[in-house]
Design an enzyme around this catalytic site. Sequence first.
Site, PDB file in Angstrom:
ATOM      1  N   LEU A  19       0.863  -1.175   0.000  1.00  0.00           N
ATOM      2  CA  LEU A  19       0.000   0.000   0.000  1.00  0.00           C
ATOM      3  C   LEU A  19       0.901   1.226   0.000  1.00  0.00           C
ATOM      4  O   LEU A  19       1.933   1.242   0.676  1.00  0.00           O
ATOM      5  CB  LEU A  19      -0.891   0.031   1.250  1.00  0.00           C
ATOM      6  CG  LEU A  19      -2.138  -0.848   1.275  1.00  0.00           C
ATOM      7  CD1 LEU A  19      -2.761  -0.822   2.669  1.00  0.00           C
ATOM      8  CD2 LEU A  19      -3.157  -0.394   0.242  1.00  0.00           C
ATOM      9  N   ASP A  20       0.521   2.259  -0.752  1.00  0.00           N
ATOM     10  CA  ASP A  20       1.284   3.504  -0.730  1.00  0.00           C
ATOM     11  C   ASP A  20       1.273   4.100   0.668  1.00  0.00           C
ATOM     12  O   ASP A  20       0.346   3.853   1.446  1.00  0.00           O
ATOM     13  CB  ASP A  20       0.685   4.514  -1.709  1.00  0.00           C
ATOM     14  CG  ASP A  20       0.875   4.094  -3.162  1.00  0.00           C
ATOM     15  OD1 ASP A  20       1.840   3.364  -3.442  1.00  0.00           O
ATOM     16  OD2 ASP A  20       0.057   4.517  -4.003  1.00  0.00           O
TER      17      ASP A  20
END
Length: 321
Positions: free
Chosen positions: A52-53
């Site tokens: 996930l960013d």
Amino acid sequence: MLSSEPRIPNRNLRPLSGILLLDKPQGLSSNQALQRAKRIFAASKAGHTGSLDPMATGLLPVCFGEATKIAGYLLGSRKAYAAQIRLGVTTDTDDAEGNIVETGNVPPLSIQELESAAATLRGRIQQMPPVYSALKQAGVPLYKRARRGERVEVSAREVEVFRLDIERFESDRIDVQVECGSGTYIRSLARDLGQRLGCGAHLTALRRLWVSPFVAPAMFDLQSLQERHAQGGDAAIDALLLPIEAGLVALPAVQLDSGQSSQLRHGQRFQLSLVSSSGLHRALDPTGQLLALVEISGDGIVSVTRGFNPIQMQVDAIVSK
């Protein structure tokens, strides 16, 4: 950034196994969140199933010990997100962390116009990944090349968007829910939706709601894990781990007898007399314990794809009680 989290003293690493459904906080990379969870559990081995960013929050399955062997099988899973999109502004990263490259007026839009634009982004589509992404070019992540000012070329690739629902629309803000397959960039969906509406757009918030097969996840954040450990020690947090089998429920199971189980443990191939289905299976011993992931051919030949350490599995079973 969890600056107030209590300091955890160094402990001896433990060879525990299981799956933690971590609620990743905003501002940490997936690897940073993984390392903090690993330290809380004092786990000797850990890995996560899909990044996930840093801007994003939500479900990040973390695999400890023997569970790291199935991480690759979870990477291609179906996922769901809640996202917020701002119209009228594009950025070089396609999200709020990038630099603004263009602004435009947001025209008066009807729900019908939004739905028409969203409809073109559903199903199997060709999607251009963000230039600032972890995809590699000649072995180097694209975001590193972009940050160095190098020319970055990306090619469109096919992804699948099962659902893209407009949940709320107000002025220049759109809230959407997305259900998609592996490799889909929600940032790219936001960018492309803005292009179709003629005003540009970027992603301003993202939360991952679930990852198959964990479609109704009971997630735990880093702060609550630390608090549980402070109050109840290792036993309190070990109780939150899911067994390896929880990540493999979508695979059919094949029950083996004691002789077949012994052959499997020694890496030997053998043939089943009755074959209900071919392909990848969970192999269970006579007591129902997971032994390995196996590939069963059309003529019933069983071969090991990924074996699990039975001694470690027994230790984990004792620890979790």
